[in-house]
Design a protein around this motif. Structure first.
Motif, short mmCIF file in Angstrom:
data_model
loop_
_atom_site.label_atom_id
_atom_site.label_comp_id
_atom_site.label_asym_id
_atom_site.label_seq_id
_atom_site.Cartn_x
_atom_site.Cartn_y
_atom_site.Cartn_z
N GLU A 152 0.78 9.21 6.20
CA GLU A 152 -0.61 9.59 6.00
C GLU A 152 -1.02 9.45 4.53
OE1 GLU A 152 -3.64 13.38 6.81
OE2 GLU A 152 -1.55 13.45 7.50
N GLU A 200 -1.34 5.76 3.38
CA GLU A 200 -2.57 5.10 3.84
C GLU A 200 -3.70 5.31 2.84
OE1 GLU A 200 -4.96 4.57 8.04
OE2 GLU A 200 -4.01 6.49 7.62
N GLY A 201 -3.80 6.53 2.29
CA GLY A 201 -4.81 6.79 1.28
C GLY A 201 -4.56 6.02 0.00
N LEU A 236 -3.06 3.16 -0.28
CA LEU A 236 -3.38 1.75 -0.03
C LEU A 236 -4.89 1.53 -0.03
CD1 LEU A 236 -1.61 -0.75 0.51
CD2 LEU A 236 -2.05 -0.41 2.93
N ALA A 237 -5.61 2.48 0.56
CA ALA A 237 -7.07 2.35 0.62
C ALA A 237 -7.73 2.48 -0.74
CB ALA A 237 -7.63 3.41 1.57
N SER A 238 -7.03 3.07 -1.71
CA SER A 238 -7.62 3.27 -3.04
C SER A 238 -7.85 1.96 -3.77
CB SER A 238 -6.70 4.16 -3.88
OG SER A 238 -5.54 3.46 -4.31
N GLY A 239 -7.11 0.92 -3.40
CA GLY A 239 -7.24 -0.36 -4.08
C GLY A 239 -6.44 -0.48 -5.34
N GLN A 265 0.80 -0.71 7.75
CA GLN A 265 -0.42 -0.39 7.01
C GLN A 265 -0.81 -1.53 6.07
OE1 GLN A 265 0.49 3.24 4.92
NE2 GLN A 265 -0.05 4.55 6.67
N GLY A 266 0.19 -2.32 5.67
CA GLY A 266 -0.07 -3.40 4.72
C GLY A 266 0.88 -3.43 3.54
N TRP A 267 1.92 -2.60 3.58
CA TRP A 267 2.92 -2.60 2.52
C TRP A 267 3.92 -3.73 2.72
CZ3 TRP A 267 1.94 0.79 -1.32
CH2 TRP A 267 1.13 1.89 -1.02
N SER A 304 1.91 -2.54 -2.60
CA SER A 304 0.57 -2.60 -2.04
C SER A 304 0.13 -4.06 -1.94
CB SER A 304 -0.40 -1.79 -2.89
OG SER A 304 -0.44 -2.27 -4.23
N LYS A 305 -0.97 -4.28 -1.22
CA LYS A 305 -1.37 -5.64 -0.85
C LYS A 305 -1.56 -6.56 -2.06
CE LYS A 305 -3.61 -4.07 3.41
NZ LYS A 305 -4.90 -3.93 4.13
#
Length: 267
Positions: A133, A136-137, A139-142, A186-188, A226-227
């Motif tokens: 959880e 996910e945050g 990763l979403a932070s950019g 998630q994208g890792w 991260s991506k």
């Protein structure tokens, strides 16, 4: 700094292996280091020796077990979070997050979970859910993020010398592996596996039955990117010579090199 070297190392007792750590820092000179299993209270962390080696540090210790730290060469890491969110009653020192050299770095020590089934395995899975959880945050932070540490998970049978010898172990249970795969989904990017997709690479050799001498190892220390950082991965590896030292940890330092260039938000 065009190249950034980030390493993770389960030291398995920083007081007992302080000399090993300092020799490794001097020889390999990683820019950022995530340590796990300090097995020391905060007051016993050897900060003077770490600073003399050229590193700033933050740490989150605990008596006799657990404990995590982040070292940064040439400056102090900027602490972001101490402890994984989601359980205010969790007293284990297993997660530390900081900014260092332009990236957000987390040092994590995921619960072992043995014996299973039982409360220790339940705690492992609950902790993993909290990590998923929180990740996910992040990763979403950019922001450019590296999740580095001892995950106590063998992702696949290709990451262990002989899965038949570990069928009951929490590190290989389907639930543990499923959590790890959900995290990746998630994208890792699992940096070591991305760099060496077809090779057997180990990061841990226990002290029993001459497993080090026979190269009977496991891959449980991971650095997830991260991506935006994944395309910047240039090299990865394991400093096996550290495991061959006298009084060595049962883990070896695992590291990556990133081409930072002019990294910006969105990495």
């Amino acid at each position: 700094m065009d190249r950034l070297k980030i390493a993770t190392f389960n030291i398995n007792g920083i007081r007992a292996r302080r000399t090993n750590l300092l020799e490794w820092l001097q020889r390999e000179q990683p820019d950022v280091v995530c340590l796990q299993e300090l097995k020391a209270q905060d007051a016993d962390f050897p900060i003077d020796d770490i600073r003399a080696a050229g590193y700033g540090a933050i740490w989150h210790g605990q008596k006799s077990w657990n404990g995590v730290a982040i070292l940064s060469r040439g400056d102090d890491p900027l602490e972001i979070r101490r402890g994984l969110p989601g359980d205010p009653d969790d007293s284990h020192s297993r997660y530390l997050e900081a900014a260092a050299h332009g990236v957000i770095v987390a040092s994590l020590y995921l619960p072992n979970g043995n014996p299973q089934p039982g409360p220790k395995f339940d705690y492992k899975l609950a902790w993993f859910e909290r990590l998923i959880e929180h990740a996910e945050g992040l990763l979403a932070s950019g922001h450019p993020v590296v999740l580095a540490g001892d995950y106590n998970v063998v992702p696949t049978d290709e990451d262990i010398y002989n899965p038949r010898s570990w069928t009951r172990d929490a590190l290989l249970q389907p639930e543990s592996r499923e959590c790890y795969q959900r995290l990746l989904a998630q994208g890792w990017t699992d940096a070591l596996r991305a760099r060496y997709p077809d090779e057997r690479i180990y990061t841990f050799w226990d002290y029993f039955r001459q497993h080090w001498q026979k190269n009977s190892g496991l891959r449980i220390d991971h650095l997830l990117l991260s991506k935006g950082l994944a395309p910047r991965l240039k090299e990865a590896g394991v400093d096996r010579w550290v495991r061959d030292q006298e009084h060595a940890s049962d883990h070896a330092p695992t590291w990556i090199e990133l081409d930072m260039g002019s990294i910006q938000r969105g990495g």
